[in-house]
Structure formats: C-alpha cells, structure tokens
Scaffold this motif. Structure first.
Motif, PDB file in Angstrom:
ATOM      1  N   THR A 108       0.930  -0.962   0.155  1.00  0.00           N
ATOM      2  CA  THR A 108       0.135   0.270   0.548  1.00  0.00           C
ATOM      3  C   THR A 108       1.142   0.975   0.096  1.00  0.00           C
ATOM      4  O   THR A 108       1.877   1.770   0.436  1.00  0.00           O
ATOM      5  CB  THR A 108      -0.368   0.138   1.105  1.00  0.00           C
ATOM      6  OG1 THR A 108      -1.810  -1.103   1.174  1.00  0.00           O
ATOM      7  CG2 THR A 108      -1.645   0.732   1.070  1.00  0.00           C
ATOM      8  N   ARG A 109       0.805   2.350  -0.881  1.00  0.00           N
ATOM      9  CA  ARG A 109       2.081   2.787  -1.541  1.00  0.00           C
ATOM     10  C   ARG A 109       0.900   4.397   0.571  1.00  0.00           C
ATOM     11  O   ARG A 109      -0.306   4.470  -0.487  1.00  0.00           O
ATOM     12  CB  ARG A 109       1.025   3.635  -2.750  1.00  0.00           C
ATOM     13  CG  ARG A 109       1.956   2.803  -3.302  1.00  0.00           C
ATOM     14  CD  ARG A 109       1.328   3.457  -5.161  1.00  0.00           C
ATOM     15  NE  ARG A 109       0.163   2.805  -5.144  1.00  0.00           N
ATOM     16  CZ  ARG A 109      -0.115   2.301  -6.339  1.00  0.00           C
ATOM     17  NH1 ARG A 109       0.452   3.293  -7.409  1.00  0.00           N
ATOM     18  NH2 ARG A 109      -1.553   2.400  -7.119  1.00  0.00           N
ATOM     19  N   ASN A 110       2.313   4.321   0.643  1.00  0.00           N
ATOM     20  CA  ASN A 110       1.771   5.785   1.597  1.00  0.00           C
ATOM     21  C   ASN A 110       2.225   7.602   1.285  1.00  0.00           C
ATOM     22  O   ASN A 110       2.143   7.475   0.443  1.00  0.00           O
ATOM     23  CB  ASN A 110       2.070   5.967   2.496  1.00  0.00           C
ATOM     24  CG  ASN A 110       4.010   5.658   2.844  1.00  0.00           C
ATOM     25  OD1 ASN A 110       4.677   6.267   1.954  1.00  0.00           O
ATOM     26  ND2 ASN A 110       5.516   5.165   3.471  1.00  0.00           N
TER      27      ASN A 110
ATOM     28  N   THR B 248       3.724  10.415  -6.811  1.00  0.00           N
ATOM     29  CA  THR B 248       2.678  10.346  -7.248  1.00  0.00           C
ATOM     30  C   THR B 248       2.274  11.636  -7.824  1.00  0.00           C
ATOM     31  O   THR B 248       2.539  12.392  -7.889  1.00  0.00           O
ATOM     32  CB  THR B 248       1.571  10.716  -6.350  1.00  0.00           C
ATOM     33  OG1 THR B 248       0.978   9.346  -5.454  1.00  0.00           O
ATOM     34  CG2 THR B 248       0.365  10.055  -6.853  1.00  0.00           C
TER      35      THR B 248
ATOM     36  N   LYS C 226      -7.017   9.278  -9.903  1.00  0.00           N
ATOM     37  CA  LYS C 226      -6.622   7.965  -8.869  1.00  0.00           C
ATOM     38  C   LYS C 226      -8.038   8.986  -7.643  1.00  0.00           C
ATOM     39  O   LYS C 226      -7.869   7.278  -7.342  1.00  0.00           O
ATOM     40  CB  LYS C 226      -5.682   8.435  -8.411  1.00  0.00           C
ATOM     41  CG  LYS C 226      -4.848   7.352  -8.546  1.00  0.00           C
ATOM     42  CD  LYS C 226      -3.646   8.078  -8.323  1.00  0.00           C
ATOM     43  CE  LYS C 226      -2.173   7.083  -8.658  1.00  0.00           C
ATOM     44  NZ  LYS C 226      -2.595   5.721  -9.148  1.00  0.00           N
TER      45      LYS C 226
ATOM     46  N   LYS D 190     -10.606   5.604  -6.967  1.00  0.00           N
ATOM     47  CA  LYS D 190     -11.175   5.232  -5.257  1.00  0.00           C
ATOM     48  C   LYS D 190     -11.826   5.418  -4.753  1.00  0.00           C
ATOM     49  O   LYS D 190     -12.850   3.884  -4.230  1.00  0.00           O
ATOM     50  CB  LYS D 190      -9.488   6.176  -4.570  1.00  0.00           C
ATOM     51  CG  LYS D 190      -9.512   5.522  -2.713  1.00  0.00           C
ATOM     52  CD  LYS D 190      -8.127   6.581  -2.448  1.00  0.00           C
ATOM     53  CE  LYS D 190      -9.320   6.329  -1.029  1.00  0.00           C
ATOM     54  NZ  LYS D 190      -7.633   7.600  -0.081  1.00  0.00           N
TER      55      LYS D 190
ATOM     56  N   ASP E 208      -5.888   0.856  -1.268  1.00  0.00           N
ATOM     57  CA  ASP E 208      -4.144   0.726  -2.196  1.00  0.00           C
ATOM     58  C   ASP E 208      -5.097  -0.191  -3.852  1.00  0.00           C
ATOM     59  O   ASP E 208      -5.045  -1.118  -3.328  1.00  0.00           O
ATOM     60  CB  ASP E 208      -3.463   0.649  -2.688  1.00  0.00           C
ATOM     61  CG  ASP E 208      -2.471   1.422  -3.275  1.00  0.00           C
ATOM     62  OD1 ASP E 208      -2.901   1.185  -4.837  1.00  0.00           O
ATOM     63  OD2 ASP E 208      -1.236   1.804  -3.078  1.00  0.00           O
TER      64      ASP E 208
ATOM     65  N   SER F  14      -1.754  -0.860  -6.585  1.00  0.00           N
ATOM     66  CA  SER F  14      -0.393  -1.155  -6.649  1.00  0.00           C
ATOM     67  C   SER F  14       0.004  -2.477  -7.445  1.00  0.00           C
ATOM     68  O   SER F  14      -0.579  -3.830  -7.285  1.00  0.00           O
ATOM     69  CB  SER F  14      -0.438  -1.589  -5.189  1.00  0.00           C
ATOM     70  OG  SER F  14       1.436  -1.924  -4.832  1.00  0.00           O
TER      71      SER F  14
ATOM     72  N   TRP G 150      -2.509  -5.996   3.972  1.00  0.00           N
ATOM     73  CA  TRP G 150      -2.462  -4.375   3.189  1.00  0.00           C
ATOM     74  C   TRP G 150      -1.064  -3.948   4.143  1.00  0.00           C
ATOM     75  O   TRP G 150      -0.981  -3.349   5.397  1.00  0.00           O
ATOM     76  CB  TRP G 150      -2.891  -2.994   3.335  1.00  0.00           C
ATOM     77  CG  TRP G 150      -4.489  -3.899   2.963  1.00  0.00           C
ATOM     78  CD1 TRP G 150      -5.583  -4.930   3.583  1.00  0.00           C
ATOM     79  CD2 TRP G 150      -5.274  -3.305   1.587  1.00  0.00           C
ATOM     80  NE1 TRP G 150      -6.331  -5.064   2.690  1.00  0.00           N
ATOM     81  CE2 TRP G 150      -6.241  -5.031   1.529  1.00  0.00           C
ATOM     82  CE3 TRP G 150      -4.936  -3.152   0.052  1.00  0.00           C
ATOM     83  CZ2 TRP G 150      -6.815  -4.415   0.297  1.00  0.00           C
ATOM     84  CZ3 TRP G 150      -5.168  -3.405  -1.149  1.00  0.00           C
ATOM     85  CH2 TRP G 150      -6.579  -3.895  -0.729  1.00  0.00           C
TER      86      TRP G 150
END
Length: 286
Positions: A111-113, A118, A126, A130, A143, A146, A186
């Motif tokens: 999961t991209r923090n 970005t 996005k 989302k 996410d 990903s 995640w």
C-alpha cells in the motif's frame, strides 16, 4: 527460505531500469526464481535482462501488462507469485516485507503511503477511481492497483479467466479476491519515482478500469448494482408521480410515470435473477 516464491517482472521498453531491477532482485533473493516477461519490447529490454542471469520470457508482440502477468503465473511452479514493476519504483526492503508475511494471507498488497511518488496529473483520476471502487466494494480499499503484491498461486489461478490483458490486472485481482472473501493484508510501502516514461493513459485506461470493476461487481454481487439502479428509478418514478398530481390537480398518472415504474420493477426482478445465477456460479466454481 524464499524458494517457494517466483518473482514476476513484466517489462515493456524498460531498458533504462530493467538491468538494475533484475540485478537487485537476484542479489536480494537468490533462492527465488526471477521471471522477466518481455512484452514485445522494441528496445534493449530483453538483452539487458538476460545479462543479469534472470530468466527471460519473450512475447513476440506487445500483449499488455495483464497478459505478461498471466504468462508469469502459468510459468511459475511455486506456492507464491510476487509481482514487481520493472521501472525501478519498488524498493527491495518493501519486497522483503511482503515476503516475510506471505504465509498468513492469500494476497498481500503493498500500500503506497503518503511519502510515495505520485504524478500530479494522475491525482484526479485516482481520486475518482478510488471512491468508485470503495462504493462498489462496500468497504475502504487502501490501495486498489498497487503493482507490488504477493499472492498464493492456486488462489489467483482460480480467477485467472477474469483477469484482463491490460493495466487493470492489479485492480481486477484486488476486486476479485475481496469479493471472493479471501484473506488480504495491506502493508505500507514507499514508491519511488519511476525511470523512463509510463505507458498508462488516464483517459483511456481509467474508464476501462471503472467498467471492469462494474462488471466484476455484477458477477460477484449483482444486487448491489441492480438495487442501486432500482432505487434511483424508484425515486424518479415518485418524482414523476408528484409532478403528474401537481400539474393536473388530481391523481392522474402519466405515461412517463408508468414507464418509469415498470422499468423499476423489471430492474429489481432482473437483479434477483442475476443474484441467483451468481450464487449458482460461485457454488459450482468453489
């Protein structure tokens, strides 16, 4: 030991980064089989990957990101398959974190923090994707798409026929396993700026992804879609009825109200039929 993991790296025209990515993976995970899927590259991607000693599988033409992952899954013979991008965005330490937790879950998604890179031009797309996905899934997805994730091979093989050939493979696998009630974890990761230019196009791939999620929701949980549609039509029917009564001064139902009411009923009944078909399909598939 990581000898039950195959690392699959789909690559299309990634000559700027593939050698570094493959070398880093081979050095960090010597027990793993590293599969570089060259998806019909027109540059030196395949040659650069072969120099590292990784196993390279070539597509004679560009078939798509999902098709490359599919090839890797079918070629793998291990318990787990790990997907890693070829553009240098994923860090070795994050790959290791996913591997360390693999035994407890059917899928682990990196999961991209907030510290992840970005591109600003992708932020609106996005955001829409989302919230659309969260609505269809009925839960918050940390996410959705990903590219760094590890899955049990036997689990993803159950859904391989649903997976698209293009960039929506990650989204589809997330959605399919969520709707299949599999154990998913995640794990936060940091994504770095990619090397080279991306081939993802928001105006092209965004609507395709949204349509695919809608199709998957109809496949796994059709009442969620049909009840929402029926509720909207019911509201329009009642509004139309109110307008008819207000304009005529008496209880007089117009043709539009009748048509909307019939459409509402048919949508609801069709949703019930689709739900029964979906339940039978899941039972046979399981």
């Amino acid at each position: 030991m990581n000898n039950n993991v195959t690392i699959i790296v789909p690559a299309f025209n990634e000559e700027e980064s593939i050698e570094s990515v493959a070398s880093s993976l081979l050095k960090a995970f010597p027990e793993c089989r590293i599969l570089i899927i060259d998806d019909g590259s027109t540059d030196e991607t395949a040659q650069m990957a072969e120099k590292t000693g990784a196993t390279v599988v070539r597509h004679t033409s560009n078939q798509g990101y999902g098709a490359s992952l599919r090839t890797g899954i079918l070629k793998a013979q291990t318990t787990f398959v790990l997907f890693c991008d070829a553009d240098g965005q994923h860090r070795i330490e994050d790959v290791r974190h996913l591997m360390e937790a693999r035994d407890e879950y059917d899928m682990i998604v990196g999961t991209r923090n907030a510290d992840s890179h970005t591109p600003l031009n992708r932020a609106p797309g996005k955001f829409i994707l989302k919230h659309f996905a969260n609505f269809l899934a009925g839960e918050k997805i940390p996410d959705l798409n990903s590219g760094l994730r590890i899955l049990r091979r036997d689990v993803i093989l159950k859904y391989i026929h649903l997976m698209p050939r293009g960039f929506s493979f990650s989204t589809t696998s997330t959605f399919a396993l969520l709707k299949g009630y599999h154990d998913i974890a995640w794990i936060p990761i940091i994504v770095q700026k990619r090397k080279g230019s991306s081939t993802v196009r928001q105006l092209k791939h965004g609507p395709q992804t949204m349509l695919l999620m809608l199709r998957l929701t109809v496949l796994f949980e059709p009442l969620k879609v049909f009840l929402s549609a029926a509720a909207t039509l019911m509201a329009l029917s009642l509004t139309s009825l109110g307008i008819d009564i207000w304009s005529s001064g008496r209880f007089d139902i117009g043709d539009s109200t009748v048509l909307l009411s019939i459409t509402t009923l048919l949508t609801f009944l069709f949703g019930l039929v689709c739900d029964q078909v979906s339940a039978i399909r899941r039972e046979l598939h399981d």
